[in-house]
Design a protein around this motif. Structure first.
Motif, PDB file in Angstrom:
ATOM      1  N   ARG A  43     -80.663  40.937 121.750  1.00  0.00           N
ATOM      2  CA  ARG A  43     -80.615  40.032 120.599  1.00  0.00           C
ATOM      3  C   ARG A  43     -81.716  40.405 119.592  1.00  0.00           C
ATOM      4  NH1 ARG A  43     -78.378  34.790 120.042  1.00  0.00           N
ATOM      5  NH2 ARG A  43     -79.307  33.588 118.333  1.00  0.00           N
ATOM      6  N   ALA A  44     -82.890  40.718 120.088  1.00  0.00           N
ATOM      7  CA  ALA A  44     -83.988  41.128 119.215  1.00  0.00           C
ATOM      8  C   ALA A  44     -83.655  42.423 118.481  1.00  0.00           C
ATOM      9  CB  ALA A  44     -85.268  41.287 120.026  1.00  0.00           C
ATOM     10  N   MET A  45     -83.022  43.372 119.171  1.00  0.00           N
ATOM     11  CA  MET A  45     -82.618  44.615 118.522  1.00  0.00           C
ATOM     12  C   MET A  45     -81.628  44.351 117.399  1.00  0.00           C
ATOM     13  SD  MET A  45     -82.067  47.263 121.681  1.00  0.00           S
ATOM     14  CE  MET A  45     -82.990  46.971 123.184  1.00  0.00           C
ATOM     15  N   SER A  46     -80.688  43.454 117.629  1.00  0.00           N
ATOM     16  CA  SER A  46     -79.698  43.136 116.605  1.00  0.00           C
ATOM     17  C   SER A  46     -80.352  42.551 115.359  1.00  0.00           C
ATOM     18  CB  SER A  46     -78.670  42.150 117.182  1.00  0.00           C
ATOM     19  OG  SER A  46     -77.712  41.775 116.210  1.00  0.00           O
ATOM     20  N   ILE A  47     -81.289  41.629 115.561  1.00  0.00           N
ATOM     21  CA  ILE A  47     -82.000  41.009 114.436  1.00  0.00           C
ATOM     22  C   ILE A  47     -82.849  42.051 113.700  1.00  0.00           C
ATOM     23  CG2 ILE A  47     -83.773  39.324 113.814  1.00  0.00           C
ATOM     24  CD1 ILE A  47     -82.823  37.655 116.221  1.00  0.00           C
ATOM     25  N   ALA A  48     -83.583  42.858 114.464  1.00  0.00           N
ATOM     26  CA  ALA A  48     -84.487  43.836 113.862  1.00  0.00           C
ATOM     27  C   ALA A  48     -83.723  44.941 113.138  1.00  0.00           C
ATOM     28  CB  ALA A  48     -85.391  44.438 114.944  1.00  0.00           C
ATOM     29  N   TYR A  49     -82.576  45.356 113.689  1.00  0.00           N
ATOM     30  CA  TYR A  49     -81.780  46.411 113.050  1.00  0.00           C
ATOM     31  C   TYR A  49     -81.280  45.935 111.689  1.00  0.00           C
ATOM     32  CZ  TYR A  49     -78.895  50.618 112.925  1.00  0.00           C
ATOM     33  OH  TYR A  49     -78.358  51.844 112.594  1.00  0.00           O
ATOM     34  N   GLN A  50     -80.805  44.700 111.638  1.00  0.00           N
ATOM     35  CA  GLN A  50     -80.333  44.131 110.376  1.00  0.00           C
ATOM     36  C   GLN A  50     -81.468  44.085 109.348  1.00  0.00           C
ATOM     37  OE1 GLN A  50     -77.079  42.679 109.514  1.00  0.00           O
ATOM     38  NE2 GLN A  50     -78.037  42.823 107.509  1.00  0.00           N
ATOM     39  N   HIS A  51     -82.643  43.698 109.795  1.00  0.00           N
ATOM     40  CA  HIS A  51     -83.778  43.575 108.887  1.00  0.00           C
ATOM     41  C   HIS A  51     -84.260  44.940 108.391  1.00  0.00           C
ATOM     42  CE1 HIS A  51     -87.390  41.624 107.223  1.00  0.00           C
ATOM     43  NE2 HIS A  51     -88.023  42.730 107.607  1.00  0.00           N
ATOM     44  N   LYS A  52     -84.274  45.932 109.279  1.00  0.00           N
ATOM     45  CA  LYS A  52     -84.838  47.236 108.919  1.00  0.00           C
ATOM     46  C   LYS A  52     -83.859  48.106 108.139  1.00  0.00           C
ATOM     47  CE  LYS A  52     -87.432  51.096 110.965  1.00  0.00           C
ATOM     48  NZ  LYS A  52     -88.059  51.619 112.209  1.00  0.00           N
ATOM     49  N   TYR A  53     -82.579  48.070 108.537  1.00  0.00           N
ATOM     50  CA  TYR A  53     -81.602  48.976 107.933  1.00  0.00           C
ATOM     51  C   TYR A  53     -80.562  48.270 107.067  1.00  0.00           C
ATOM     52  CZ  TYR A  53     -83.639  52.226 111.286  1.00  0.00           C
ATOM     53  OH  TYR A  53     -84.518  52.998 111.990  1.00  0.00           O
ATOM     54  N   HIS A  54     -80.656  46.943 106.998  1.00  0.00           N
ATOM     55  CA  HIS A  54     -79.771  46.148 106.138  1.00  0.00           C
ATOM     56  C   HIS A  54     -78.297  46.347 106.492  1.00  0.00           C
ATOM     57  CE1 HIS A  54     -83.419  45.513 103.861  1.00  0.00           C
ATOM     58  NE2 HIS A  54     -83.559  46.829 103.720  1.00  0.00           N
ATOM     59  N   ARG A  55     -78.045  46.556 107.764  1.00  0.00           N
ATOM     60  CA  ARG A  55     -76.684  46.661 108.279  1.00  0.00           C
ATOM     61  C   ARG A  55     -76.631  45.990 109.640  1.00  0.00           C
ATOM     62  NH1 ARG A  55     -77.619  51.263 105.782  1.00  0.00           N
ATOM     63  NH2 ARG A  55     -78.506  52.315 107.606  1.00  0.00           N
ATOM     64  N   SER A  56     -75.501  45.412 109.958  1.00  0.00           N
ATOM     65  CA  SER A  56     -75.328  44.776 111.254  1.00  0.00           C
ATOM     66  C   SER A  56     -75.180  45.838 112.335  1.00  0.00           C
ATOM     67  CB  SER A  56     -74.087  43.878 111.226  1.00  0.00           C
ATOM     68  OG  SER A  56     -73.647  43.565 112.527  1.00  0.00           O
ATOM     69  N   LEU A  57     -75.878  45.657 113.441  1.00  0.00           N
ATOM     70  CA  LEU A  57     -75.741  46.592 114.558  1.00  0.00           C
ATOM     71  C   LEU A  57     -74.314  46.585 115.089  1.00  0.00           C
ATOM     72  CD1 LEU A  57     -77.050  48.602 116.471  1.00  0.00           C
ATOM     73  CD2 LEU A  57     -77.882  46.680 117.848  1.00  0.00           C
ATOM     74  N   GLN A  58     -73.674  45.425 115.054  1.00  0.00           N
ATOM     75  CA  GLN A  58     -72.278  45.352 115.495  1.00  0.00           C
ATOM     76  C   GLN A  58     -71.377  46.198 114.591  1.00  0.00           C
ATOM     77  OE1 GLN A  58     -70.763  41.445 116.426  1.00  0.00           O
ATOM     78  NE2 GLN A  58     -68.655  42.025 116.032  1.00  0.00           N
ATOM     79  N   ASP A  59     -71.611  46.149 113.277  1.00  0.00           N
ATOM     80  CA  ASP A  59     -70.818  46.974 112.354  1.00  0.00           C
ATOM     81  C   ASP A  59     -71.041  48.462 112.622  1.00  0.00           C
ATOM     82  OD1 ASP A  59     -69.835  44.701 111.158  1.00  0.00           O
ATOM     83  OD2 ASP A  59     -71.205  44.777 109.446  1.00  0.00           O
ATOM     84  N   VAL A  60     -72.258  48.825 112.948  1.00  0.00           N
ATOM     85  CA  VAL A  60     -72.552  50.228 113.241  1.00  0.00           C
ATOM     86  C   VAL A  60     -71.778  50.689 114.474  1.00  0.00           C
ATOM     87  CG1 VAL A  60     -74.372  51.839 113.959  1.00  0.00           C
ATOM     88  CG2 VAL A  60     -74.830  50.166 112.152  1.00  0.00           C
ATOM     89  N   ILE A  61     -71.782  49.868 115.521  1.00  0.00           N
ATOM     90  CA  ILE A  61     -71.038  50.218 116.747  1.00  0.00           C
ATOM     91  C   ILE A  61     -69.549  50.341 116.452  1.00  0.00           C
ATOM     92  CG2 ILE A  61     -70.426  49.472 119.075  1.00  0.00           C
ATOM     93  CD1 ILE A  61     -73.341  50.405 118.731  1.00  0.00           C
ATOM     94  N   GLU A  62     -69.020  49.404 115.669  1.00  0.00           N
ATOM     95  CA  GLU A  62     -67.588  49.437 115.356  1.00  0.00           C
ATOM     96  C   GLU A  62     -67.218  50.651 114.516  1.00  0.00           C
ATOM     97  OE1 GLU A  62     -67.049  45.656 113.504  1.00  0.00           O
ATOM     98  OE2 GLU A  62     -66.729  44.583 115.401  1.00  0.00           O
ATOM     99  N   ARG A  63     -68.141  51.100 113.657  1.00  0.00           N
ATOM    100  CA  ARG A  63     -67.864  52.243 112.791  1.00  0.00           C
ATOM    101  C   ARG A  63     -68.052  53.576 113.505  1.00  0.00           C
ATOM    102  NH1 ARG A  63     -70.854  50.765 108.968  1.00  0.00           N
ATOM    103  NH2 ARG A  63     -72.719  52.003 109.394  1.00  0.00           N
TER     104      ARG A  63
END
Length: 484
Positions: free
Chosen positions: A368-388
């Motif tokens: 959960r922390a990785m998901s929040i931090a990824y969104q904050h740092k890269y301005h993209r959802s980690l879930q969207d990255v996995i899906e793409r």
């Protein structure tokens, strides 16, 4: 003479020593005294763990609170990537000091709280009670070492996975229910409603309590309960009753055996059984599979899945996932999301193994922390990255792990149960498995799923079951959910 390690001379401020000829670095010009960086070679400043917060600023602020500081201690990352084909051991951790409570951590239901001075009390609605904040102990120590005042407790096995749990289950008077079962299946026809009343009685919700009922029935009438049920019932209703008799561990082995049929692998069932499980559960499942089937579970999986998915399940079955009590360390989270970005968006193609290693070695709070931090740092959802970046079974497995950690309260469980109910060709075995996981598990988890279903879909989980199922099977599933 050892020329690789420099000699040490001047004593550092916290018990360590600086290299010979060197002292502590000077202050940064223009930086306030309370915000000068920590250069110690040894332990952290003693005041940091005696109610005197450190001035360390995390590499990214909590969501919704730009620039907010919280007590923290700068740490070396505890992650070391790599895949070992020989021992299938993944996720090595370095020993370093614990940090106080991070805004990103979410404690699992029933875990111990960290020291009071570091707690952040939060009011949460009932559906979020299952995803409380994790405490902040240190990483697992190396040989002969102790974590700095903390001891990470292993996550206990789920009910039905450890025989020692039987000692904690009080003896239940089953005499009336034993007679009711025999009466329901004796003679011509079968009283299915009576079977539902006994099998779904919540005093038998603990698998070891149900084992008492089975043993007492077979001792009283010298008959096999499974054979009697199979002789009197049919179809999905029969399958669900027999699953209840088996109990969770044996039903996991049965489900894996069917999922790994050479005629075709049921990847969804494989994920249901093995992903997002505690280390204790994984070890119990692997041992029981070998005991029942006489072969290694990982070898059976290797014969049925592609190489990438096999490596993911190798990591899962190594049972090295961070325990629920393991910490969320900001520096470690920042290191891991950098690795995730490099393994996905940062290269042409993807480094599947690196992503799988990070996901399978993290507990729910860390993901959960990785998901929040990824969104904050890269301005993209980690879930969207996995899906793409991923496709097929690997995408499904990674999303299963991610959403189970990031979905609001019990929404992940509610969605997992709702998905097969809405399909035209329903997989009743999957429905039965997911209902039973909620029934056998923590009551808080079941209540969270019920509350999330009502919140997001504006109707009860019971109503969803009634609209999708029918007959005795419907009655049993509704009774197990126990929603009024």
């Amino acid at each position: 003479m050892n020329t690789q390690n420099p000699p040490y001379g001047q004593q550092g401020p916290y018990g360590g020593q600086y290299p010979q000829g060197q002292g502590p670095p000077g202050p940064i010009p223009g930086q306030p005294a309370g915000q000068q960086p920590f250069y110690g070679y040894g332990s952290a400043p003693a005041g940091s763990y005696q109610g005197q917060p450190s001035s360390y600023q995390p590499p990214y602020p909590p969501a919704g609170a730009p620039g907010q500081q919280y007590p923290g201690q700068q740490q070396a990352p505890g992650y070391m990537s790599g895949y070992n084909d020989q021992s299938t051991q993944y996720g090595q951790h370095y020993t370093h000091q614990p940090v106080p409570q991070s805004p990103y951590s979410h404690q699992a239901y029933g875990a111990a709280q960290p020291p009071q001075q570091w707690q952040q009390q939060q009011q949460q609605p009932p559906q979020q009670q299952y995803q409380q904040q994790h405490p902040q102990p240190g990483y697992a120590p190396g040989p002969g070492q102790q974590p700095y005042g903390y001891n990470i407790q292993p996550t206990p096995a789920s009910p039905g996975y450890d025989p020692a749990q039987k000692l904690m289950v009080q003896r239940i008077d089953t005499s009336a229910d034993v007679e009711a079962l025999r009466k329901a299946m004796k003679g011509m026809g079968c009283d299915e409603r009576a079977l539902v009343r006994v099998f779904a009685n919540h005093k038998y919700q603990n698998p070891w309590a149900f084992q008492q009922l089975r043993n007492d029935y077979e001792s009283r009438f010298m008959r096999d309960l499974v054979k009697d049920v199979k002789g009197e019932t049919r179809g999905d209703f029969e399958d669900a009753l027999v699953a209840l008799i088996r109990g969770p561990l044996d039903h996991d082995v049965y489900t894996l055996d069917k999922a790994l049929d050479r005629a075709g692998t049921d990847e969804e069932a494989l994920m249901d059984v093995l992903l997002c499980r505690s280390n204790a559960d994984i070890r119990a499942i692997a041992a029981e599979y070998r005991h029942v089937k006489g072969k290694d579970l990982l070898a059976a999986i290797k014969d049925d899945v592609d190489d990438t998915l096999f490596r993911l399940y190798s990591m899962v079955l190594s049972a090295t996932r961070a325990e629920d009590a393991a910490p969320v360390v900001p520096a470690d989270i920042d290191h891991k999301i950098t690795e995730l970005q490099r393994a996905t968006e940062g290269i042409i193609g993807t480094n599947d193994i690196a992503v799988a290693q990070i996901f399978t070695s993290a507990n729910a709070a860390q993901l959960r922390a990785m998901s929040i931090a990824y969104q904050h740092k890269y301005h993209r959802s980690l879930q969207d990255v996995i899906e793409r970046e991923f496709r097929g079974d690997m995408e499904d497995a990674l999303l299963r792990m991610l959403t189970s950690a990031t979905e609001d309260g019990g929404k992940a469980d509610a969605d997992a149960l709702r998905a097969p109910l809405l399909k035209t060709l329903q997989n009743k075995k999957i429905i039965t498995y997911r209902v039973l996981r909620l029934y056998w598990g923590d009551r808080a988890r079941l209540y969270a799923a019920q509350a999330a279903h009502q919140k997001f879909y504006h109707k009860t989980l019971t109503k969803e079951l009634k609209e999708s199922l029918s007959g005795d099977y419907e009655n049993l599933m509704v009774a197990l959910i126990g929603e009024k």
